[in-house]
Motif scaffolding. Structure first.
Motif, PDB file in Angstrom:
ATOM      1  N   LEU A  68       4.636   5.858   7.215  1.00 54.64           N
ATOM      2  CA  LEU A  68       4.950   4.506   7.668  1.00 54.64           C
ATOM      3  C   LEU A  68       3.997   4.074   8.785  1.00 54.64           C
ATOM      4  N   GLN A  69       3.630   5.009   9.642  1.00 53.32           N
ATOM      5  CA  GLN A  69       2.695   4.700  10.713  1.00 53.32           C
ATOM      6  C   GLN A  69       1.338   4.268  10.148  1.00 53.32           C
ATOM      7  N   LYS A  72       8.834   9.859   1.289  1.00 51.64           N
ATOM      8  CA  LYS A  72       9.883  10.878   1.246  1.00 51.64           C
ATOM      9  C   LYS A  72       9.375  12.219   1.765  1.00 51.64           C
ATOM     10  N   ARG A  73       8.103  12.514   1.496  1.00 48.70           N
ATOM     11  CA  ARG A  73       7.541  13.790   1.935  1.00 48.70           C
ATOM     12  C   ARG A  73       7.249  13.798   3.432  1.00 48.70           C
ATOM     13  N   ASP A  74       6.729  12.688   3.960  1.00 46.86           N
ATOM     14  CA  ASP A  74       6.344  12.609   5.363  1.00 46.86           C
ATOM     15  C   ASP A  74       6.598  11.194   5.863  1.00 46.86           C
ATOM     16  N   LEU A  84      15.367  -1.232   2.643  1.00 47.62           N
ATOM     17  CA  LEU A  84      14.171  -0.674   3.256  1.00 47.62           C
ATOM     18  C   LEU A  84      14.389  -0.433   4.756  1.00 47.62           C
ATOM     19  N   TRP A  85      15.025  -1.404   5.400  1.00 48.65           N
ATOM     20  CA  TRP A  85      15.285  -1.278   6.839  1.00 48.65           C
ATOM     21  C   TRP A  85      16.142  -0.045   7.134  1.00 48.65           C
ATOM     22  N   GLN A  86      17.220   0.129   6.372  1.00 51.47           N
ATOM     23  CA  GLN A  86      18.121   1.261   6.595  1.00 51.47           C
ATOM     24  C   GLN A  86      17.412   2.591   6.347  1.00 51.47           C
ATOM     25  N   TRP A  87      16.574   2.619   5.331  1.00 55.13           N
ATOM     26  CA  TRP A  87      15.813   3.828   5.001  1.00 55.13           C
ATOM     27  C   TRP A  87      14.850   4.186   6.141  1.00 55.13           C
ATOM     28  N   PHE A  88      14.106   3.167   6.602  1.00 47.18           N
ATOM     29  CA  PHE A  88      13.187   3.395   7.710  1.00 47.18           C
ATOM     30  C   PHE A  88      13.938   3.915   8.944  1.00 47.18           C
ATOM     31  N   ARG A  89      15.102   3.332   9.225  1.00 43.35           N
ATOM     32  CA  ARG A  89      15.883   3.694  10.418  1.00 43.35           C
ATOM     33  C   ARG A  89      16.404   5.129  10.326  1.00 43.35           C
ATOM     34  N   ASP A  90      16.984   5.478   9.179  1.00 42.67           N
ATOM     35  CA  ASP A  90      17.557   6.823   9.020  1.00 42.67           C
ATOM     36  C   ASP A  90      16.491   7.907   9.170  1.00 42.67           C
ATOM     37  N   TRP A 104       0.806  -1.224   0.000  1.00 46.88           N
ATOM     38  CA  TRP A 104       0.000   0.000   0.000  1.00 46.88           C
ATOM     39  C   TRP A 104       0.841   1.278   0.000  1.00 46.88           C
ATOM     40  N   GLY A 105       2.163   1.122  -0.025  1.00 44.25           N
ATOM     41  CA  GLY A 105       3.039   2.275   0.129  1.00 44.25           C
ATOM     42  C   GLY A 105       3.273   3.053  -1.154  1.00 44.25           C
ATOM     43  N   ASN A 106       3.775   4.239  -0.947  1.00 48.36           N
ATOM     44  CA  ASN A 106       4.116   5.123  -2.056  1.00 48.36           C
ATOM     45  C   ASN A 106       5.414   5.838  -1.691  1.00 48.36           C
ATOM     46  N   GLU A 107       6.429   5.667  -2.522  1.00 49.01           N
ATOM     47  CA  GLU A 107       7.749   6.227  -2.201  1.00 49.01           C
ATOM     48  C   GLU A 107       7.698   7.744  -2.039  1.00 49.01           C
ATOM     49  N   ALA A 108       6.915   8.410  -2.885  1.00 49.21           N
ATOM     50  CA  ALA A 108       6.822   9.875  -2.805  1.00 49.21           C
ATOM     51  C   ALA A 108       6.228  10.315  -1.468  1.00 49.21           C
TER      52      ALA A 108
END
Length: 566
Positions: free
Chosen positions: A194-195, A187-189, A232-238, A180-184
């Motif tokens: 993610l929540q 990146k914006r919020d 994905l994990w690293q992106w979420f963490r950063d 259900w995700g959207n990269e844009a």
């Protein structure tokens, strides 16, 4: 208060004549009371316990003690029924107490108890890819205050933010993002997007149980080092750390380490090997456990699919921290609902032969509720901590505009008051208690609030600025009224309060003390004209300065700022 120790020592000498009585100085001190009515004395020693041991009438024992006591250190000592009442030499005590506070300043109350022993504090520890909510406030501010109190006692606190950056929740998040995700949007919020995905997963996983299997599969890929899962994990963490840091900066909280769960991925194998070598691992339905006897559930070290669990990581973390920091104590500031987990952790470490398992303490705390309901990330019932802090600052700014519209640097003061109000409200509650959060009640300048204590400190500083002369630490007090005496007793008690808060790991001891001192000073101010040019002006200014010093330091130990103007 030193006078209490003096009384205890005097009583100990007198009680030596009674063969059946065997009380130490500290045990006697614990029995000493403060009469509700100051006309009955400054301290009172009840004789009921002695009466039981000696099989005598309490009144006669009190009379005997008074007859044999050396009363030269007191104004008078009298027997009042079953009590021995002590009247202190107020001028001498006030002179010494206030001079000590003014001379030592912010270091008043410093102690050498800890002798720089290291104490590791596991605190805050939010989960990656989830916003920090009010549910994270307690661990963060309780841990931060305990660290400050321990440093005041000459310990060396090491604050660790054990980030929740590993576990099956990442598999769930990855499934949700892929479906259900959207990269844009991310990146914006990042955090809020993610929540939403995480909440949606839990809204649908009961209806579609296959989602849980997909989540487990993604987490296994992450554990195996799959490139996409790791990215994905690293992106979420950063992105999460950026959000967390913003909130920590608002709260004025720093950490010595951000090593989270992922840090221990390569350290768990040693734990499993050690458990096997010591013959502690057992198989149970395909899983590997450590049997902890009849009083605790078995510790699940590995699931049947080979996945690790929280306790495996906590065992690895405990061993790593002991080797790295050589701690005297390891504190885990974690909610009360995790009590069994930490009992298991200590029990496994003890079975492994680590005597230092006894140095681990679970600093448990109660829940914050909203409208009487528990906050829940999975159900989407979340109050974002960042929003609460912003709203609190706004309310503080509104009240400052009403009370002091010409105040310089209003934004800085509003931030100190708004954020401080939220922190103080949390810490004034006994940490094991649950409490309901209502922002309007928190950011009030009256009542048992942080702004009330801050305003009292600012009032004292205002008096000192208006004074035609500076306060003097060489004042010799000749007369002491009841209001002055109450303040002096509270000030003298500050070192003991700090010690109590440190021993009990209980910041509310400091917060409640600050409220008592603020109330005593405001009562004094309402009945005393401080800025009158007479022979006692220097003495009154000394009292005001001492109160300002101790209120500021008490707030500092809670992690709350004390503006000089409000």
């Amino acid at each position: 208060m030193e006078a209490q120790q003096t009384i205890a020592k005097q009583l100990e000498q007198v009680l030596l004549q009674f063969d059946q009585v065997d009380l130490t100085t500290s045990q006697i001190a614990d029995l000493i009371e403060v009469p509700k009515n100051s006309d009955l004395g400054d301290f009172a020693f009840p004789t009921f316990q002695l009466a039981k041991q000696l099989h005598q009438v309490p009144v006669k024992i009190a009379q005997q003690i008074v007859a044999d006591l050396d009363s030269s250190a007191f104004t008078k000592v009298v027997a009042q029924g079953p009590y021995v009442n002590f009247f202190l030499q107020r001028p001498a005590i006030v002179t010494q107490t206030l001079a000590t506070v003014v001379t030592t300043g912010e270091h008043f109350g410093d102690q050498q108890t800890g002798q720089q022993a290291r104490i590791v504090i596991d605190m805050s520890s939010p989960n990656i890819a989830k916003p920090m909510s009010m549910g994270h406030l307690r661990s963060t501010v309780i841990g931060n205050s305990i660290a400050k109190i321990l440093a005041k006692l000459d310990y060396q606190p090491i604050k660790i933010n054990h980030l929740g950056d590993w576990g099956t929740q990442f598999g769930k998040l990855m499934v949700a993002y892929k479906k259900w995700g959207n990269e844009a949007d991310v990146k914006r919020d990042p955090i809020n997007s993610l929540q939403k995905y995480y909440v949606k997963f839990h809204q649908l996983d009961q209806k579609y149980p296959e989602l849980d299997e997909e989540a487990r599969a993604w987490f296994r890929k992450l554990e195996a080092g799959d490139e996409e899962a790791t990215h994905l994990w690293q992106w979420f963490r950063d992105e999460s750390l950026k959000s967390f840091t913003k909130v920590y900066d608002e709260l004025g909280v720093q950490f010595d380490s951000y090593t989270g769960e992922a840090f221990y991925n390569d350290k768990m194998a040693e734990i499993v090997d050690l458990l096997q070598q010591k013959g502690l691992l057992q198989e149970s339905k395909g899983a590997e456990i450590v049997d902890l006897g009849p009083d605790l559930p078995p510790a699940l070290i590995k699931k049947s699919d080979g996945a690790t669990l929280y306790i495996t990581r906590d065992l690895a973390a405990a061993l790593y921290r002991k080797r790295t920091y050589h701690f005297a104590k390891a504190l885990y500031v974690v909610g009360s609902e995790q009590s069994v987990h930490f009992e298991q952790l200590k029990a496994v470490l003890a079975k492994m032969g680590y005597a230092w398992s006894e140095d681990i303490e679970h600093i448990k705390f109660g829940l914050i509720t909203a409208g009487g309901k528990k906050l829940s990330t999975r159900q989407g019932r979340v109050i974002l901590l960042e929003n609460v802090l912003q709203d609190s600052v706004t309310l503080a700014r509104q009240q400052i505009d009403e009370k002091n519209p010409t105040l310089a640097d209003k934004e800085t003061v509003a931030h100190a008051v708004g954020v401080g109000a939220v922190i103080f409200h949390d810490l004034k509650n006994n940490r094991t208690d649950n409490f309901d959060f209502q922002l309007e009640e928190v950011v009030r300048f009256e009542g048992e609030t942080g702004p009330y204590v801050q305003y009292t400190h600012a009032r004292a500083m205002s008096i000192l600025r208006k004074a035609a002369q500076q306060s003097d630490d060489k004042v010799a007090w000749e007369q002491v009224d009841d209001n002055t005496w109450e303040i002096a007793k509270l000030l003298a008690d500050f070192p003991r309060i700090i010690q109590q808060a440190g021993t009990q790991r209980e910041p509310s001891v400091i917060a409640k003390y600050a409220l008592r001192l603020a109330k005593a000073f405001n009562h004094y101010y309402a009945h005393t004209k401080v800025l009158v040019a007479d022979a006692q002006l220097a003495a009154r200014l000394q009292l005001v300065q001492a109160v300002a010093i101790v209120l500021k330091e008490a707030l500092n130990l809670l992690g709350v700022q004390a503006p000089d103007e409000m």
